[in-house]
Structure formats: C-alpha cells, structure tokens
Design a protein around this motif. Structure first.
Motif, PDB file in Angstrom:
ATOM      1  N   GLU A   1      50.829  87.939  33.009  1.00  0.00           N
ATOM      2  CA  GLU A   1      51.791  88.838  33.649  1.00  0.00           C
ATOM      3  C   GLU A   1      51.075  90.141  33.998  1.00  0.00           C
ATOM      4  OE1 GLU A   1      55.638  87.416  30.967  1.00  0.00           O
ATOM      5  OE2 GLU A   1      54.347  89.083  30.305  1.00  0.00           O
ATOM      6  N   PRO A   2      51.154  90.573  35.252  1.00  0.00           N
ATOM      7  CA  PRO A   2      50.489  91.824  35.636  1.00  0.00           C
ATOM      8  C   PRO A   2      51.031  93.015  34.853  1.00  0.00           C
ATOM      9  CG  PRO A   2      51.100  90.548  37.578  1.00  0.00           C
ATOM     10  CD  PRO A   2      51.767  89.885  36.416  1.00  0.00           C
ATOM     11  N   ILE A   3      50.125  93.861  34.415  1.00  0.00           N
ATOM     12  CA  ILE A   3      50.505  95.117  33.779  1.00  0.00           C
ATOM     13  C   ILE A   3      50.824  96.097  34.906  1.00  0.00           C
ATOM     14  CG2 ILE A   3      49.685  97.054  32.379  1.00  0.00           C
ATOM     15  CD1 ILE A   3      47.959  95.008  30.860  1.00  0.00           C
ATOM     16  N   PRO A   4      52.048  96.579  34.996  1.00  0.00           N
ATOM     17  CA  PRO A   4      52.435  97.420  36.133  1.00  0.00           C
ATOM     18  C   PRO A   4      51.512  98.619  36.326  1.00  0.00           C
ATOM     19  CG  PRO A   4      54.367  96.813  34.847  1.00  0.00           C
ATOM     20  CD  PRO A   4      53.171  96.381  34.050  1.00  0.00           C
ATOM     21  N   GLY A   5      51.049  98.780  37.552  1.00  0.00           N
ATOM     22  CA  GLY A   5      50.269  99.954  37.903  1.00  0.00           C
ATOM     23  C   GLY A   5      48.788  99.883  37.620  1.00  0.00           C
ATOM     24  N   LEU A   6      48.285  98.757  37.050  1.00  0.00           N
ATOM     25  CA  LEU A   6      46.876  98.699  36.667  1.00  0.00           C
ATOM     26  C   LEU A   6      46.133  97.591  37.412  1.00  0.00           C
ATOM     27  CD1 LEU A   6      44.640  99.865  34.856  1.00  0.00           C
ATOM     28  CD2 LEU A   6      45.260  98.142  33.140  1.00  0.00           C
ATOM     29  N   TYR A   7      45.022  97.967  38.038  1.00  0.00           N
ATOM     30  CA  TYR A   7      44.149  97.046  38.759  1.00  0.00           C
ATOM     31  C   TYR A   7      42.721  97.225  38.253  1.00  0.00           C
ATOM     32  CZ  TYR A   7      47.933  96.595  42.235  1.00  0.00           C
ATOM     33  OH  TYR A   7      49.137  96.354  42.867  1.00  0.00           O
ATOM     34  N   ASN A   8      41.887  96.231  38.517  1.00  0.00           N
ATOM     35  CA  ASN A   8      40.447  96.445  38.355  1.00  0.00           C
ATOM     36  C   ASN A   8      39.683  95.666  39.420  1.00  0.00           C
ATOM     37  OD1 ASN A   8      39.527  94.416  35.377  1.00  0.00           O
ATOM     38  ND2 ASN A   8      40.249  93.764  37.359  1.00  0.00           N
ATOM     39  N   VAL A   9      38.505  96.197  39.767  1.00  0.00           N
ATOM     40  CA  VAL A   9      37.668  95.600  40.806  1.00  0.00           C
ATOM     41  C   VAL A   9      36.207  95.666  40.361  1.00  0.00           C
ATOM     42  CG1 VAL A   9      39.203  96.082  42.769  1.00  0.00           C
ATOM     43  CG2 VAL A   9      37.585  97.832  42.014  1.00  0.00           C
ATOM     44  N   GLY A  10      35.364  94.956  41.102  1.00  0.00           N
ATOM     45  CA  GLY A  10      33.932  95.019  40.842  1.00  0.00           C
ATOM     46  C   GLY A  10      33.499  94.095  39.723  1.00  0.00           C
ATOM     47  N   THR A  11      32.471  94.512  39.014  1.00  0.00           N
ATOM     48  CA  THR A  11      31.891  93.696  37.954  1.00  0.00           C
ATOM     49  C   THR A  11      32.906  93.371  36.863  1.00  0.00           C
ATOM     50  OG1 THR A  11      29.766  94.768  38.395  1.00  0.00           O
ATOM     51  CG2 THR A  11      29.949  93.590  36.333  1.00  0.00           C
ATOM     52  N   MET A  12      33.953  94.159  36.730  1.00  0.00           N
ATOM     53  CA  MET A  12      34.969  93.944  35.705  1.00  0.00           C
ATOM     54  C   MET A  12      35.858  92.736  35.957  1.00  0.00           C
ATOM     55  SD  MET A  12      36.362  97.800  34.930  1.00  0.00           S
ATOM     56  CE  MET A  12      37.429  97.176  33.632  1.00  0.00           C
ATOM     57  N   VAL A  13      35.945  92.257  37.179  1.00  0.00           N
ATOM     58  CA  VAL A  13      36.925  91.229  37.546  1.00  0.00           C
ATOM     59  C   VAL A  13      36.738  89.965  36.707  1.00  0.00           C
ATOM     60  CG1 VAL A  13      37.706  89.693  39.397  1.00  0.00           C
ATOM     61  CG2 VAL A  13      37.199  92.104  39.885  1.00  0.00           C
ATOM     62  N   GLY A  14      37.773  89.550  36.037  1.00  0.00           N
ATOM     63  CA  GLY A  14      37.680  88.407  35.146  1.00  0.00           C
ATOM     64  C   GLY A  14      37.715  87.069  35.869  1.00  0.00           C
ATOM     65  N   ASP A  15      36.953  86.120  35.341  1.00  0.00           N
ATOM     66  CA  ASP A  15      36.991  84.707  35.736  1.00  0.00           C
ATOM     67  C   ASP A  15      36.603  84.443  37.188  1.00  0.00           C
ATOM     68  OD1 ASP A  15      37.701  83.532  33.249  1.00  0.00           O
ATOM     69  OD2 ASP A  15      39.754  84.274  33.510  1.00  0.00           O
ATOM     70  N   PHE A  16      35.813  85.332  37.784  1.00  0.00           N
ATOM     71  CA  PHE A  16      35.242  84.987  39.091  1.00  0.00           C
ATOM     72  C   PHE A  16      33.979  84.165  38.882  1.00  0.00           C
ATOM     73  CE2 PHE A  16      32.809  85.590  42.992  1.00  0.00           C
ATOM     74  CZ  PHE A  16      33.773  85.334  43.953  1.00  0.00           C
ATOM     75  N   PHE A  17      33.103  84.646  38.026  1.00  0.00           N
ATOM     76  CA  PHE A  17      31.877  83.915  37.709  1.00  0.00           C
ATOM     77  C   PHE A  17      32.037  83.194  36.376  1.00  0.00           C
ATOM     78  CE2 PHE A  17      30.446  87.540  40.286  1.00  0.00           C
ATOM     79  CZ  PHE A  17      29.805  86.856  41.313  1.00  0.00           C
ATOM     80  N   SER A  18      31.276  82.139  36.203  1.00  0.00           N
ATOM     81  CA  SER A  18      31.255  81.436  34.923  1.00  0.00           C
ATOM     82  C   SER A  18      29.863  80.877  34.689  1.00  0.00           C
ATOM     83  CB  SER A  18      32.290  80.310  34.893  1.00  0.00           C
ATOM     84  OG  SER A  18      32.144  79.440  35.993  1.00  0.00           O
ATOM     85  N   SER A  19      29.492  80.751  33.448  1.00  0.00           N
ATOM     86  CA  SER A  19      28.204  80.221  33.013  1.00  0.00           C
ATOM     87  C   SER A  19      27.074  81.209  33.291  1.00  0.00           C
ATOM     88  CB  SER A  19      27.912  78.858  33.653  1.00  0.00           C
ATOM     89  OG  SER A  19      26.687  78.332  33.209  1.00  0.00           O
ATOM     90  N   VAL A  20      26.599  81.250  34.542  1.00  0.00           N
ATOM     91  CA  VAL A  20      25.505  82.146  34.893  1.00  0.00           C
ATOM     92  C   VAL A  20      25.596  82.440  36.390  1.00  0.00           C
ATOM     93  CG1 VAL A  20      23.850  80.308  35.432  1.00  0.00           C
ATOM     94  CG2 VAL A  20      23.003  82.522  34.636  1.00  0.00           C
ATOM     95  N   TYR A  21      25.186  83.631  36.776  1.00  0.00           N
ATOM     96  CA  TYR A  21      25.126  83.995  38.191  1.00  0.00           C
ATOM     97  C   TYR A  21      23.949  83.255  38.804  1.00  0.00           C
ATOM     98  CZ  TYR A  21      24.954  87.141  42.279  1.00  0.00           C
ATOM     99  OH  TYR A  21      24.944  87.674  43.547  1.00  0.00           O
TER     100      TYR A  21
END
Length: 566
Positions: free
Chosen positions: A518-538
């Motif tokens: 569930e989205p936390i109202p008013g809070l976003y993050n971008v860049g290296t912080m973004v969860g679950d875009f990469f997995s294992s190794v870049y």
C-alpha cells in the motif's frame, strides 16, 4: 583510516549492539524496542533483530527546527534522479525545493540506457528486440525483477532521453552512443545492444564520464525556472502525520541538518521524494541486505556526500533509513543486487564490458568456468571461488589471435585499436607492477603464487584449444586460444564495488509502500533507491540502465506523475 574486508564484516556484527562510530551522526539517540512497535509489521525495527539502523531515533522536536520552507514538491538528493524529478515536476507546474547533503550536483560515470532516441535515429541504430532482451535480464535474476517497472521504463525511455537532450543543449551538451561488444549475435546470452547514451561537450569529449554535464544543466534549469536548491542539508527524519518519525498518515516534510548543525524543515504539499543514493557505507545494512558484496568494499568509514566515481563504497543509506522509520517496507528481493567491476574488465579485455575470454584459474590453479561472459557475471562468478581470488593467464600469441582489440570507454562506431597500441598498454601494466611477464610458465606461476598443478591446467587447456572443442566447459571454439608463445602474461583479478542497488518497497509509479504494498501517502523514491528493479547482479548488458531507467526515466515520469495525481 580505511577498514579492511575483515574489519568491515567484524564491524557489521559488532554494530548489532550500537552504531559504529562513523555512522553515529546518522543515528541520534534511539528509542527502546517497545517504543518502536508502532512501525509496520514488516519494517525491520519490529522483527526482534538488533541492527541499530532499524530502530527509529528520537523524533526531532518542533522546537529544534530553526526554519520551515514549503513547496508543492520537496526532493531529497542532488544527483541525476533527484534533479530529473525536480525539473520535471517544476516544468509540470509545481513549485519545487531540492535539498541535498552534497555541496553541488553529484554524478559519477555517465552511461544512460534508453530503448530509443533521436541520437539512435540519427546514427541509424534500430530498437532492440525488447521481448528477447528483457526476458534474458529477468532470467539472470531468477525472474524476481519487477517487470512493471522495466516495461514502464522501456515504453517511456525515448521521451525521457529526448527531454534530457533538450535540457543539456542550451548549455553546450550533446548526446552520443556508447560502444557495445562487437560481433556478438543477438541470440547470444551475452548480447549487449547499442542503447547506452552518454553526454559530451567541448571539454568532456569521451563517452561514459559525462554525467556531470546533465546534472549541472538540470541544476541550472531548476534555479533559472524558479526552483530552490539548498546544498549541505542532510535529510535526517521524515514528518508523517504531523510527527517526526510518525508511522500513520501522510508524509508531509523532511527535516534536514544544515551545515551549521541547525535543523530546517522542508514541507511538500504534494509529495516528498527521496533520492539519496545507495547504502553501502552502512555495515549493518550491507550485512543484512547485500552480504555477498562485502568483500569488495573499502573505505566504509569515510562518508563523503560529494564523492565521484569510486570503487569501494558510496552513501550511508540516509533515505532508506528515514523510510523504514516511518513504516516503509524493504523490497521483496533480498539479497540486493550490486554493481561490480574488476581490473580485468576493460583494462585488458578485447571487447568493452566483457570479461577475459582466455584462461582463468582459481587459487588452486583450477579452471572453473566457461570464460566467455560479460564482465559483471564473470566477476560475480569469481567471488564464488576460494577467497574470491582468480587469475588470468595468456601467451604472447593472444595479441594476434585474441583481437580485434577495442578501448574503453568507446563510442559507437569507433574502430579497433592496433595490436601495437594494445602491446603498449600491456607493457605499461607490466611496468607498473600490475601484471607479470615471464619467459616460462613455471616462472609465471611462481610470481602469481599459484600451485604447480596450474601447469597441468594450462596443458589441459592447450590440448582442448588444439582440438578446437572445449570438452570441459564447452566454450565457443573461437575463444579457445592456446597459451603457447612466450613471453607469458598473468595477473590476479580484483573485483571492485561500484554501488548497491535497490532498497525500499516501491511500486511502478515510484510510490514508497508498506509491507502490504500500500503506498504511503505523499512519499516517493527514485534512483538507486528504487526497490526490485534489479536482482542478483547488475549485468552491464543493459548498459546504463541504472541511470537511464531508475534515475532519468523514472525521475522524469515521477515529476509529471506527482503534478498530475497529487
């Protein structure tokens, strides 16, 4: 003082009682575990662990705040992701404040992936087969990457890249394409498409190092169009539901510590966006979320928010911690992926981004893999060997038989360098002591401190090369080049850390979520912080995808999304 690998691991364990000294400033006096039970059921502070980063510090009181500033959108972080978000939001009609712990815009490297752009069109480079290529990336991570994010990136990266090109052009910048490995068929698992974009100008003319051109242009654009930037402001706590480190309601502001030690509150009427980079400077976070990369880290006790390209460690995870303290969950995929390189990649290899395609052995002198692989995967495999130690061995004949040779960094379309230029490069590495050059294989093994059994491995490898069939690891015959002519060369590979990727649970619109997604109202993050875009190794096979996807495209889209939906 620089920590050794053993110090880092020991420190991470010892820090389970309290913060290591280098991170004490990031963690003011902590609450008791009972006080922290109001956090989300999946936040680390309530799971019975003793990691200090999981325990919210005492809230910063309103009476401690010297000044309050307000805008529609507050962005925390002055790198590519934060600046892209800020400028995009401002151009979409929002008032914007950006606060950053750094003294100026931060960047390192300069590879930005986009599925297509006007630069690709001008160079006659077609779109790649996204179905085949993305599924290959998903396979590397066991199909744990969030495909919603990947295809949102693919579907919008052309627009975002062309927008970035528009941003830099008034300041003398322009885009070029980075070179990919040549001659690898699109069906090969190691295929890397030409899709990495780099920024150059009259001063920075080489690819892969010009990210500063973009971030500086973005910062100037933001200020010229009415946005505000506050440098040397370290984000310390988020305000949720009117309370610092609150766990219910809307995220309304971030409290930052200024250069003079005072606190300022930056309130975002629409949203607060975290873009604070990675968490590799926090030993506890690395132990919990990316332990496999710990042996590659150095200088974890030195925090420099203005750090450029550095092989060792980068940021202390300020944004990750602030998110966890107010109820954000961690990404689903653990351990986190990391971006790693090595001194054998690009310094020596005949193709940019590939590993050494000749013989590699471990400290027992054993061959352990099919060596034809991209550099990141080759180095990830190397870390699986005893003590993570591996060695590259070849003969003088490799110069003629292993080419053509390419430099790194390299622009798309650049011709290979001559064998004479490559030999000069080899000689320099020998002269500076990085490589060994010997008249006999026995002497080379002695210099590398490898056991005598290594000679048997070399003999077996040569036998397979002469047969033209790799009966042991089934490497393609074109890469089976015997070690036959003196002088012989060798060196120990060193796997190097670039960054750790991911963090907070993030949906496809970059909204930070709790454990129930569930989205936390008013809070976003971008860049290296973004969860679950990469997995294992870049992998570097989608070269520039951290900058191109998580920073540039998602930053651009998030600014627009907030303006339209908050």
């Amino acid at each position: 003082m620089s920590l050794t690998r053993r110090d880092f691991i020991t420190g991470a364990i010892g820090a389970s009682i309290g913060c290591v000294p280098a991170l004490a400033a990031c963690s003011p006096t902590s609450k008791t575990s009972a006080e922290s039970e109001t956090n989300s059921s999946e936040t680390a502070a309530t799971q019975g662990t003793s990691y200090s980063f999981e325990i919210p510090p005492q809230p910063i009181e309103e009476s401690e705040i010297a000044e309050t500033f307000e805008a529609d959108v507050v962005v925390v972080g002055g790198g590519t992701a934060g600046l892209c978000t800020a400028v995009s939001a401002q151009q979409s009609g929002c008032s914007v404040i950006l606060v950053s712990a750094s003294k100026a815009p931060v960047s390192r490297g300069g590879s930005n992936h986009a599925a297509y752009s006007r630069v690709m069109e001008e160079n006659g480079v077609p779109r790649y087969d996204v179905d085949r290529f993305f599924r290959k990336e998903f396979l590397v991570g066991g199909y744990t990457a969030d495909q919603r994010k990947w295809f949102r990136f693919y579907n919008n990266s052309e627009e975002a890249m062309n927008w970035a090109l528009d941003v830099i052009e008034p300041y003398g910048g322009r885009g070029i394409l980075e070179g990919s490995p040549e001659g690898i068929d699109e069906t090969d698992p190691m295929f890397t498409p030409v899709a990495s974009h780099c920024f150059v100008d009259d001063e920075i003319t080489s690819p892969s190092i010009g990210q500063s051109i973009l971030v500086n242009a973005l910062a100037k654009t933001l200020e010229n169009e009415g946005g505000s930037i506050y440098w040397q402001n370290i984000g310390r706590q988020l305000v949720r539901g009117g309370v610092a480190n609150g766990t219910e309601g809307r995220v309304e502001a971030v409290i930052a510590e200024r250069e003079d030690g005072s606190y300022a509150k930056y309130a975002g009427k629409k949203a607060v966006v975290l873009a604070t980079g990675d968490f590799s400077k926090d030993p506890e976070m690395m132990e919990k979320y990316c332990p496999w990369a710990i042996p590659t880290l150095v200088d974890v006790d030195v925090i420099d928010y203005d750090i450029g390209l550095f092989n060792g460690s980068l940021m202390p995870g300020d944004g990750h911690k602030m998110g966890l303290w107010i109820g954000a969950a961690w990404q689903k995929n653990v351990p986190n992926a990391a971006m790693i390189g090595g001194n054998g990649v690009n310094n020596f290899c005949n193709q940019p981004l590939l590993g050494h395609t000749g013989l590699m052995v471990n400290i027992r002198g054993e061959r352990y893999s099919n060596e034809f692989a991209c550099g990141a995967l080759s180095n990830r495999n190397a870390l699986m060997q005893t003590d993570g130690r591996t060695f590259m061995i070849w003969g003088q004949n490799y110069l003629e038989e292993g080419g053509p040779w390419y430099t790194y960094p390299r622009s798309h379309g650049d011709a290979p360098v001559s064998n004479e230029q490559t030999q000069e490069k080899w000689d320099k590495f020998v002269e500076n002591g990085a490589w060994f050059k010997c008249d006999t294989l026995e002497e080379l093994c002695e210099k590398l401190e490898l056991p005598k059994e290594t000679l048997d491995t070399i003999a077996r490898y040569n036998e397979l090369c002469e047969k033209g069939v790799d009966e042991d690891f089934h490497k393609d015959a074109q890469y089976m080049i015997p070690i036959k002519d003196a002088p012989y060369y060798g060196f120990e590979n060193s796997v190097r850390f670039l960054t750790v990727l991911g963090g907070l649970n993030t949906d496809q619109y970059m909204r930070v979520c709790n454990a129930k997604d569930e989205p936390i109202p008013g809070l976003y993050n971008v860049g290296t912080m973004v969860g679950d875009f990469f997995s294992s190794v870049y992998t570097f096979m989608a070269e520039g995808s951290n900058y191109g996807a998580c920073c540039l495209t998602f930053g651009y889209l998030t600014g627009k999304y907030i303006a339209e939906n908050e």
